[in-house]
Design a protein around this motif. Structure first.
Motif, PDB file in Angstrom:
ATOM      1  N   GLY A  93       0.691  -1.239   0.087  1.00  0.00           N
ATOM      2  CA  GLY A  93      -0.043  -0.046  -0.001  1.00  0.00           C
ATOM      3  C   GLY A  93       0.818   1.371   0.111  1.00  0.00           C
ATOM      4  O   GLY A  93       2.037   1.340  -0.419  1.00  0.00           O
ATOM      5  N   ILE A  94       0.136   2.160   0.481  1.00  0.00           N
ATOM      6  CA  ILE A  94       0.907   3.486   0.387  1.00  0.00           C
ATOM      7  C   ILE A  94       1.299   4.217   2.128  1.00  0.00           C
ATOM      8  O   ILE A  94       0.194   4.042   2.670  1.00  0.00           O
ATOM      9  CB  ILE A  94       0.035   4.723  -0.303  1.00  0.00           C
ATOM     10  CG1 ILE A  94      -0.278   4.156  -1.658  1.00  0.00           C
ATOM     11  CG2 ILE A  94       0.716   5.984  -0.290  1.00  0.00           C
ATOM     12  CD1 ILE A  94      -1.522   4.907  -2.328  1.00  0.00           C
ATOM     13  N   ARG A  95       2.567   4.470   2.234  1.00  0.00           N
ATOM     14  CA  ARG A  95       2.656   4.966   3.335  1.00  0.00           C
ATOM     15  C   ARG A  95       2.766   6.623   3.136  1.00  0.00           C
ATOM     16  O   ARG A  95       3.292   7.326   2.180  1.00  0.00           O
ATOM     17  CB  ARG A  95       4.219   4.680   3.591  1.00  0.00           C
ATOM     18  CG  ARG A  95       4.751   5.558   5.024  1.00  0.00           C
ATOM     19  CD  ARG A  95       4.263   5.197   6.236  1.00  0.00           C
ATOM     20  NE  ARG A  95       3.951   3.758   6.773  1.00  0.00           N
ATOM     21  CZ  ARG A  95       5.202   3.286   7.186  1.00  0.00           C
ATOM     22  NH1 ARG A  95       6.184   3.963   7.838  1.00  0.00           N
ATOM     23  NH2 ARG A  95       4.996   2.083   7.728  1.00  0.00           N
TER      24      ARG A  95
ATOM     25  N   HIS B 264      -2.175  -1.897  -8.397  1.00  0.00           N
ATOM     26  CA  HIS B 264      -0.984  -2.725  -7.862  1.00  0.00           C
ATOM     27  C   HIS B 264       0.087  -1.245  -7.413  1.00  0.00           C
ATOM     28  O   HIS B 264       0.099  -0.519  -7.981  1.00  0.00           O
ATOM     29  CB  HIS B 264      -0.229  -3.419  -9.002  1.00  0.00           C
ATOM     30  CG  HIS B 264      -0.855  -4.516  -9.327  1.00  0.00           C
ATOM     31  ND1 HIS B 264      -0.401  -5.887  -8.924  1.00  0.00           N
ATOM     32  CD2 HIS B 264      -2.000  -5.105 -10.271  1.00  0.00           C
ATOM     33  CE1 HIS B 264      -1.287  -6.751  -9.243  1.00  0.00           C
ATOM     34  NE2 HIS B 264      -2.083  -6.246 -10.327  1.00  0.00           N
ATOM     35  N   CYS B 265       0.633  -1.671  -6.550  1.00  0.00           N
ATOM     36  CA  CYS B 265       1.562  -0.757  -5.708  1.00  0.00           C
ATOM     37  C   CYS B 265       2.815  -1.329  -5.253  1.00  0.00           C
ATOM     38  O   CYS B 265       2.789  -2.402  -4.793  1.00  0.00           O
ATOM     39  CB  CYS B 265       0.756  -0.188  -4.342  1.00  0.00           C
ATOM     40  SG  CYS B 265       1.690   1.428  -3.727  1.00  0.00           S
TER      41      CYS B 265
ATOM     42  N   GLN C 280       7.374  -0.879  -5.504  1.00  0.00           N
ATOM     43  CA  GLN C 280       8.635  -0.441  -6.112  1.00  0.00           C
ATOM     44  C   GLN C 280       8.654   0.770  -6.836  1.00  0.00           C
ATOM     45  O   GLN C 280       9.237   1.136  -8.049  1.00  0.00           O
ATOM     46  CB  GLN C 280       9.095  -1.458  -7.617  1.00  0.00           C
ATOM     47  CG  GLN C 280       9.226  -3.024  -6.891  1.00  0.00           C
ATOM     48  CD  GLN C 280       9.482  -3.829  -8.274  1.00  0.00           C
ATOM     49  OE1 GLN C 280       9.084  -3.366  -9.520  1.00  0.00           O
ATOM     50  NE2 GLN C 280       9.956  -4.934  -7.975  1.00  0.00           N
ATOM     51  N   GLY C 281       7.939   1.593  -5.858  1.00  0.00           N
ATOM     52  CA  GLY C 281       8.132   3.243  -6.294  1.00  0.00           C
ATOM     53  C   GLY C 281       6.768   3.563  -7.254  1.00  0.00           C
ATOM     54  O   GLY C 281       7.165   4.807  -7.987  1.00  0.00           O
ATOM     55  N   LYS C 282       5.984   2.745  -7.745  1.00  0.00           N
ATOM     56  CA  LYS C 282       4.935   2.948  -8.578  1.00  0.00           C
ATOM     57  C   LYS C 282       3.698   2.779  -7.971  1.00  0.00           C
ATOM     58  O   LYS C 282       3.522   1.630  -7.279  1.00  0.00           O
ATOM     59  CB  LYS C 282       5.042   2.205  -9.974  1.00  0.00           C
ATOM     60  CG  LYS C 282       6.602   2.207 -10.494  1.00  0.00           C
ATOM     61  CD  LYS C 282       6.982   3.657 -11.247  1.00  0.00           C
ATOM     62  CE  LYS C 282       8.151   3.510 -12.030  1.00  0.00           C
ATOM     63  NZ  LYS C 282       8.587   4.927 -12.654  1.00  0.00           N
ATOM     64  N   LEU C 283       2.490   3.561  -8.343  1.00  0.00           N
ATOM     65  CA  LEU C 283       1.249   3.239  -8.143  1.00  0.00           C
ATOM     66  C   LEU C 283       0.493   3.189  -9.522  1.00  0.00           C
ATOM     67  O   LEU C 283       0.680   4.026 -10.434  1.00  0.00           O
ATOM     68  CB  LEU C 283       0.496   4.337  -7.541  1.00  0.00           C
ATOM     69  CG  LEU C 283      -0.938   3.931  -7.218  1.00  0.00           C
ATOM     70  CD1 LEU C 283      -1.342   3.086  -6.376  1.00  0.00           C
ATOM     71  CD2 LEU C 283      -1.352   5.501  -6.569  1.00  0.00           C
ATOM     72  N   ARG C 284      -0.055   1.940  -9.713  1.00  0.00           N
ATOM     73  CA  ARG C 284      -0.803   1.656 -10.957  1.00  0.00           C
ATOM     74  C   ARG C 284      -2.193   1.066 -10.820  1.00  0.00           C
ATOM     75  O   ARG C 284      -2.477   0.262 -10.038  1.00  0.00           O
ATOM     76  CB  ARG C 284       0.036   0.391 -11.777  1.00  0.00           C
ATOM     77  CG  ARG C 284       1.369   0.562 -12.052  1.00  0.00           C
ATOM     78  CD  ARG C 284       2.226  -0.718 -12.690  1.00  0.00           C
ATOM     79  NE  ARG C 284       3.551  -0.334 -12.910  1.00  0.00           N
ATOM     80  CZ  ARG C 284       4.260  -0.061 -13.615  1.00  0.00           C
ATOM     81  NH1 ARG C 284       3.484   0.379 -14.918  1.00  0.00           N
ATOM     82  NH2 ARG C 284       5.560   0.046 -13.829  1.00  0.00           N
TER      83      ARG C 284
END
Length: 293
Positions: free
Chosen positions: A202-204, A278-279, A281-285
């Motif tokens: 997820g996103i921190r 999909h989140c 490796q530094g990418k949010l898709r």
């Protein structure tokens, strides 16, 4: 001795009461920050659809009256160019912008009706409607619009004014962590104190103001509506800390209610097809391209 002990207990009670009041003030402050931040992003182009200019059937008749004598190839080229110019209100500094209207029926395009119109933009920046100077970079935005009716007279003035839309399909949206954080650093107001990390789970999200706050947020796509054809992007707040101290789960649920739904499509009774998230490796898709991964 008993008197001094009583004073000590009283002071201790005052201390903990003050600490509790301060903690609740911090939570209320963070709640306002969360609400303001989400409000900024929910004003984004494509998040809130523009209000329809006219009834779609009326608009199709009006469009036909103004395009009846135009050669169809010339009309299609003009619509594509006007649409590209209109999109620059929202998107700038892009490397590639492609619009695919094919296949189309001549009679339908004269009416401003597009059965399937696809717009793909690579490596560009989005303008925020309120803060025009604030540009947020993206790697890819690729969406298609089904049964779209546009006001061709407004489009001639490079203004995009839809009158009808059945559904939106998100093929791919890709954000890069480093570029996104650079944009946040240059954002207006409190947004400049935010930073994000796109992790596998997820996103921190980190708020570097006072008090310092951290949240772990997961994104998921759910299907809503009786037709089971409309997707919605929801956020799940897994952990929330203030100055390193965990926040009770009840308060965390309150924050989650404030930020959901993340992508409301308000103006049209349209379905949105998001695919999967999909989140890592530094990418949010986000999009259908991720559904098979």
């Amino acid at each position: 001795m008993a008197k001094s002990k009583g004073i000590y207990i009283f002071l201790l009670m005052v201390f903990f009461a003050g600490l509790a009041i301060f903690s609740f003030w911090q939570l209320a402050h963070y709640a306002r920050v969360i609400e303001e931040t989400i409000a900024h992003f929910q004003q984004w182009p494509g998040v809130t659809a523009p209000a329809p200019s006219l009834d779609s059937k009326v608009m199709m008749t009006q469009n036909k009256n103004i395009t009846g004598n135009v050669f169809i190839g010339q009309l299609a080229h003009r619509i594509e160019q006007n649409l590209k110019n209109g999109l620059t209100t929202y998107i700038t500094d892009y490397q590639d912008l492609r619009i695919d209207m094919a296949p189309f029926v001549s009679e339908e395009i004269r009416q401003g009706y597009f059965k399937n119109l696809r717009i793909a933009v690579r490596h560009g920046k989005i303008r925020h409607p309120e803060y025009n100077a604030w540009l947020v970079p993206f790697e890819s935005i690729d969406c298609s619009f089904q049964e779209l009716v546009m006001d061709l007279e407004q489009l001639k003035q490079e203004r995009i004014a839809p009158a009808g839309l059945a559904s939106v399909s998100v093929h791919e949206i890709v954000l890069d962590e480093q570029a996104f954080n650079e944009a946040l650093h240059n954002a207006p107001g409190r947004l400049a104190l935010l930073s994000v990390s796109f992790r596998e789970r997820g996103i921190r999200v980190i708020w570097s103001g006072k008090p310092r706050m951290e949240a772990d947020i997961g994104l998921r796509v759910v299907t809503q509506g009786e037709s089971s054809s409309s997707d919605q992007l929801l956020a799940e707040v897994h952990h929330l800390k203030i100055n390193g101290l965990p926040v009770p789960s009840g308060v965390v649920r309150r924050f989650a209610n404030k930020i959901n739904p993340v992508l409301p499509l308000k103006a049209f009774e349209s379905s949105m097809i998001l695919g999967a998230v999909h989140c890592g490796q530094g990418k949010l898709r986000i999009g259908l391209e991720n559904s098979t991964q």
